[in-house]
Design a protein around this motif. Structure first.
Motif: not given
Length: 230
Positions: A206-223
């Protein structure tokens, strides 16, 4: 999320700023009407909290002027004036929501999120959209580059939350708050980690990636169009 807080009570403003920062907002504080107008004219905000009882220039006047220059900026009015005519005046002047003091911060945060969701809706399809991905929580599905993908209720809520905060960290507390009251029991198959894992698979290509930010949560990176992602 960049947020303007126009509030003349310094104790309330300091407390709200701390809570809003913890909730993921970057806050600029305006203690009176002229400062609010100055900041609104020179900075781009995602949302504003506006007290009607501001000194020097009252909040209703600020709101009316704002609507002439930035008609789409979401505004939540926060005031001690709880009379019906005051609420009507605020809404007629262009407020997206209206809260009276005293209030509970969780309700204020929920209203801010709701206003932001409405502001980010795709008018053509009635859902939240970003970079080729559209999610319709009511229909429990996403459309990824024209292809429909079925979602569970919690997956739809989670994806909508990540889209609203694209390229910013979403905490597990924010996810829990978004899921609160949906009637689904918390268990081994209903943790954030499980749903994140499922969404990652459904977002492949999809051009999107859900990244785990350790100790904080999650980030949806958009290409982005240049091939880069945040």
């Amino acid at each position: 999320m960049q947020l303007l807080l126009a509030e003349d009570d310094p104790i309330l403003a300091n407390g709200l700023t701390a809570q809003l920062n913890a909730a993921g907002f970057t806050v600029e504080h305006a203690p009176n009407g002229p400062v609010a107008e100055f900041l609104l004219a020179r900075q781009d905000f995602d949302i504003a909290i506006l007290d009607l009882g501001l000194p020097m220039i009252d909040g209703l006047t600020v709101l009316k002027k704002l609507r002439a220059t930035k008609p789409n900026l979401p505004v939540v009015v926060l005031t001690a004036l709880d009379r019906l005519d005051s609420r009507v005046a605020g809404l007629n002047a262009g407020a997206d929501d209206y809260m009276t003091k005293p209030f509970d911060f969780p309700e204020l945060e929920a209203r801010l999120r709701a206003v932001l969701r409405r502001a980010r809706k795709d008018p053509a399809s009635g859902g939240v959209a970003e970079a080729g991905v559209h999610v319709d929580r009511a229909a429990r599905r996403a459309v990824i580059h024209g292809e429909a993908v079925e979602l569970s209720p919690r997956e739809a809520t989670l994806l909508e939350l990540l889209l609203i905060h694209a390229d910013k960290v979403v905490t597990k507390e924010q996810i829990a708050a978004a899921w609160a009251g949906d009637g689904t029991e918390v268990g081994a198959g209903n943790t954030a980690e499980v749903h994140i894992h499922r969404l990652r698979r459904k977002l492949e290509g999809s051009g999107m990636e859900i990244r785990t930010v350790r100790g904080l949560g999650y980030l949806l990176a958009v290409e982005r169009p240049d091939g880069r992602s945040a």
